[in-house]
Write a protein that holds these residues in place. Sequence first.
Motif, PDB file in Angstrom:
ATOM      1  N   GLU A 129      15.499  14.569   9.068  1.00  0.00           N
ATOM      2  CA  GLU A 129      16.605  15.159   9.841  1.00  0.00           C
ATOM      3  C   GLU A 129      16.979  16.541   9.305  1.00  0.00           C
ATOM      4  N   GLN A 130      17.057  16.655   7.975  1.00  0.00           N
ATOM      5  CA  GLN A 130      17.432  17.939   7.352  1.00  0.00           C
ATOM      6  C   GLN A 130      16.369  19.015   7.601  1.00  0.00           C
ATOM      7  N   ILE A 131      15.105  18.626   7.443  1.00  0.00           N
ATOM      8  CA  ILE A 131      14.027  19.602   7.665  1.00  0.00           C
ATOM      9  C   ILE A 131      14.058  20.073   9.120  1.00  0.00           C
ATOM     10  N   LYS A 132      14.337  19.150  10.025  1.00  0.00           N
ATOM     11  CA  LYS A 132      14.384  19.513  11.453  1.00  0.00           C
ATOM     12  C   LYS A 132      15.501  20.520  11.724  1.00  0.00           C
ATOM     13  N   VAL A 133      16.669  20.282  11.145  1.00  0.00           N
ATOM     14  CA  VAL A 133      17.802  21.198  11.339  1.00  0.00           C
ATOM     15  C   VAL A 133      17.422  22.615  10.874  1.00  0.00           C
ATOM     16  N   LEU A 134      16.812  22.700   9.686  1.00  0.00           N
ATOM     17  CA  LEU A 134      16.473  24.017   9.131  1.00  0.00           C
ATOM     18  C   LEU A 134      15.319  24.667   9.905  1.00  0.00           C
ATOM     19  N   LYS A 135      14.392  23.846  10.325  1.00  0.00           N
ATOM     20  CA  LYS A 135      13.254  24.343  11.120  1.00  0.00           C
ATOM     21  C   LYS A 135      13.775  24.917  12.446  1.00  0.00           C
ATOM     22  N   ASP A 136      14.704  24.178  13.077  1.00  0.00           N
ATOM     23  CA  ASP A 136      15.276  24.622  14.351  1.00  0.00           C
ATOM     24  C   ASP A 136      16.060  25.933  14.211  1.00  0.00           C
ATOM     25  N   LYS A 137      16.563  26.181  12.991  1.00  0.00           N
ATOM     26  CA  LYS A 137      17.273  27.444  12.736  1.00  0.00           C
ATOM     27  C   LYS A 137      16.295  28.598  12.568  1.00  0.00           C
ATOM     28  N   GLY A 138      15.010  28.262  12.513  1.00  0.00           N
ATOM     29  CA  GLY A 138      13.988  29.303  12.367  1.00  0.00           C
ATOM     30  C   GLY A 138      13.621  29.614  10.929  1.00  0.00           C
ATOM     31  N   MET A 139      14.062  28.782   9.998  1.00  0.00           N
ATOM     32  CA  MET A 139      13.746  29.047   8.589  1.00  0.00           C
ATOM     33  C   MET A 139      12.271  28.796   8.301  1.00  0.00           C
ATOM     34  N   SER A 140      11.722  29.584   7.382  1.00  0.00           N
ATOM     35  CA  SER A 140      10.319  29.433   6.993  1.00  0.00           C
ATOM     36  C   SER A 140      10.193  28.302   5.964  1.00  0.00           C
ATOM     37  N   GLY A 154       0.823  -1.212   0.000  1.00  0.00           N
ATOM     38  CA  GLY A 154       0.000   0.000   0.000  1.00  0.00           C
ATOM     39  C   GLY A 154       0.852   1.254   0.000  1.00  0.00           C
ATOM     40  N   ASP A 155       0.319   2.325   0.585  1.00  0.00           N
ATOM     41  CA  ASP A 155       1.001   3.622   0.483  1.00  0.00           C
ATOM     42  C   ASP A 155       2.016   3.884   1.584  1.00  0.00           C
ATOM     43  N   ILE A 156       2.372   2.848   2.341  1.00  0.00           N
ATOM     44  CA  ILE A 156       3.519   2.981   3.253  1.00  0.00           C
ATOM     45  C   ILE A 156       4.753   3.262   2.390  1.00  0.00           C
ATOM     46  N   TYR A 157       4.704   2.727   1.180  1.00  0.00           N
ATOM     47  CA  TYR A 157       5.814   2.864   0.222  1.00  0.00           C
ATOM     48  C   TYR A 157       5.211   3.316  -1.099  1.00  0.00           C
ATOM     49  N   ASP A 158       5.818   4.349  -1.678  1.00  0.00           N
ATOM     50  CA  ASP A 158       5.346   4.870  -2.963  1.00  0.00           C
ATOM     51  C   ASP A 158       6.587   5.189  -3.788  1.00  0.00           C
ATOM     52  N   THR A 159       6.706   4.566  -4.944  1.00  0.00           N
ATOM     53  CA  THR A 159       7.918   4.813  -5.747  1.00  0.00           C
ATOM     54  C   THR A 159       7.670   5.870  -6.826  1.00  0.00           C
ATOM     55  N   SER A 160       6.514   6.551  -6.747  1.00  0.00           N
ATOM     56  CA  SER A 160       6.237   7.611  -7.712  1.00  0.00           C
ATOM     57  C   SER A 160       6.008   8.955  -7.021  1.00  0.00           C
ATOM     58  N   TRP A 161       6.283   9.006  -5.715  1.00  0.00           N
ATOM     59  CA  TRP A 161       5.933  10.199  -4.922  1.00  0.00           C
ATOM     60  C   TRP A 161       6.862  10.261  -3.719  1.00  0.00           C
ATOM     61  N   HIS A 162       6.786  11.354  -2.970  1.00  0.00           N
ATOM     62  CA  HIS A 162       7.558  11.431  -1.723  1.00  0.00           C
ATOM     63  C   HIS A 162       6.845  10.588  -0.649  1.00  0.00           C
ATOM     64  N   PRO A 163       7.513  10.236   0.443  1.00  0.00           N
ATOM     65  CA  PRO A 163       6.846   9.433   1.478  1.00  0.00           C
ATOM     66  C   PRO A 163       5.719  10.219   2.160  1.00  0.00           C
ATOM     67  N   THR A 164       4.709   9.507   2.609  1.00  0.00           N
ATOM     68  CA  THR A 164       3.565  10.143   3.289  1.00  0.00           C
ATOM     69  C   THR A 164       3.301   9.366   4.583  1.00  0.00           C
ATOM     70  N   PHE A 165       4.122   9.676   5.571  1.00  0.00           N
ATOM     71  CA  PHE A 165       4.110   8.924   6.848  1.00  0.00           C
ATOM     72  C   PHE A 165       3.359   9.712   7.912  1.00  0.00           C
ATOM     73  N   TYR A 166       2.341  10.466   7.496  1.00  0.00           N
ATOM     74  CA  TYR A 166       1.754  11.469   8.390  1.00  0.00           C
ATOM     75  C   TYR A 166       0.976  10.915   9.562  1.00  0.00           C
ATOM     76  N   PHE A 218       4.476  18.987   1.630  1.00  0.00           N
ATOM     77  CA  PHE A 218       5.344  17.936   2.182  1.00  0.00           C
ATOM     78  C   PHE A 218       6.188  18.508   3.323  1.00  0.00           C
ATOM     79  N   ILE A 219       6.725  19.709   3.122  1.00  0.00           N
ATOM     80  CA  ILE A 219       7.534  20.336   4.184  1.00  0.00           C
ATOM     81  C   ILE A 219       6.645  20.691   5.384  1.00  0.00           C
ATOM     82  N   GLU A 220       5.468  21.262   5.095  1.00  0.00           N
ATOM     83  CA  GLU A 220       4.554  21.632   6.194  1.00  0.00           C
ATOM     84  C   GLU A 220       4.158  20.407   7.020  1.00  0.00           C
ATOM     85  N   ARG A 221       3.878  19.327   6.318  1.00  0.00           N
ATOM     86  CA  ARG A 221       3.458  18.106   7.027  1.00  0.00           C
ATOM     87  C   ARG A 221       4.630  17.471   7.780  1.00  0.00           C
ATOM     88  N   THR A 222       5.832  17.638   7.246  1.00  0.00           N
ATOM     89  CA  THR A 222       7.016  17.146   7.967  1.00  0.00           C
ATOM     90  C   THR A 222       7.192  17.959   9.248  1.00  0.00           C
TER      91      THR A 222
END
Length: 260
Positions: free
Chosen positions: A203-214, A142-154, A248-252
């Motif tokens: 991990e990358q999104i978290k680093v940038l989010k923690d820096k206060g980036m929009s 199912g959609d736990i894995y998608d090879t045509s899109w980014h992951p959606t683990f929301y 995707f970024i907002e949901r991450t």
Amino acid sequence: MRVKLLLVAMFYSACALCDTSNFQVTSVSKRAFIITEKDYGTNIGLIKTDAGVVAIDPMPGEKNLDTLYQIIQQHSKVPVSYVLNTHQHSDHTGGNTYFVEQGSKVVETVSQLPEFTEFVFKSHTSKDKVFYHSKSNSVFVGDIYDTSWHPTFYSGGLSGFNQAIEKILNIGNEDSLIIPGHGKPTSKVELRQFRAHTQAWVEQIKVLKDKGMSVEEIMNNDNVKALLHNFNLANKQNFIPETAFKRFIERTFTVIDSGK
Ligand SMILES: [Zn+2]
């Protein structure tokens, strides 16, 4: 290459009124097939078992259900007895009513289907099911894995996602075919890469989010763009729309805030 797929004929003369040209039928074994309507994209499983014919997520788009039915008849010779769904989203369950009208039974568990093993997770939705068909050594994830899109683990966050992938990697053996909800089927090698790419993304999104980036600033970050491209397995020119990238970024962000 471990994963061997045979593309079978895409023309079905018995279906005179149906346009089958947009359908692709991939043979996994003599008794298992993956059927996909190219625009709609959901991977539909068709498995001939000793207990009857089973369809997994038989939804190719509302207007294409008759054609799907004809194609299934061509391959199975007998009607679909059982319908299984990997999760409740309409792009997977939208064909259920149609198949029930044709005499199929939608089943919640594989208890009547001894060739299948079922696993339940919380990752893409609050109840994701994975079906392993041992005779064809195929795993419908199912959609736990998608090879045509980014992951959606929301629903399960990164921990739910990791638990699901870890378990899926232990199903069957190294030669098992992993069939995502959408996109091309792969081996476990690609699934491990998908897990690593997902980890790196969060991990990358978290680093940038923690820096206060929009969100907008993060969208313009070259490293983030490269990490997104990791999910573009088919190397599409325009992988996903800007709106989907933003979401995707907002949901991450939401997943990070939830601590899951
Ligand atoms: Zn889906």
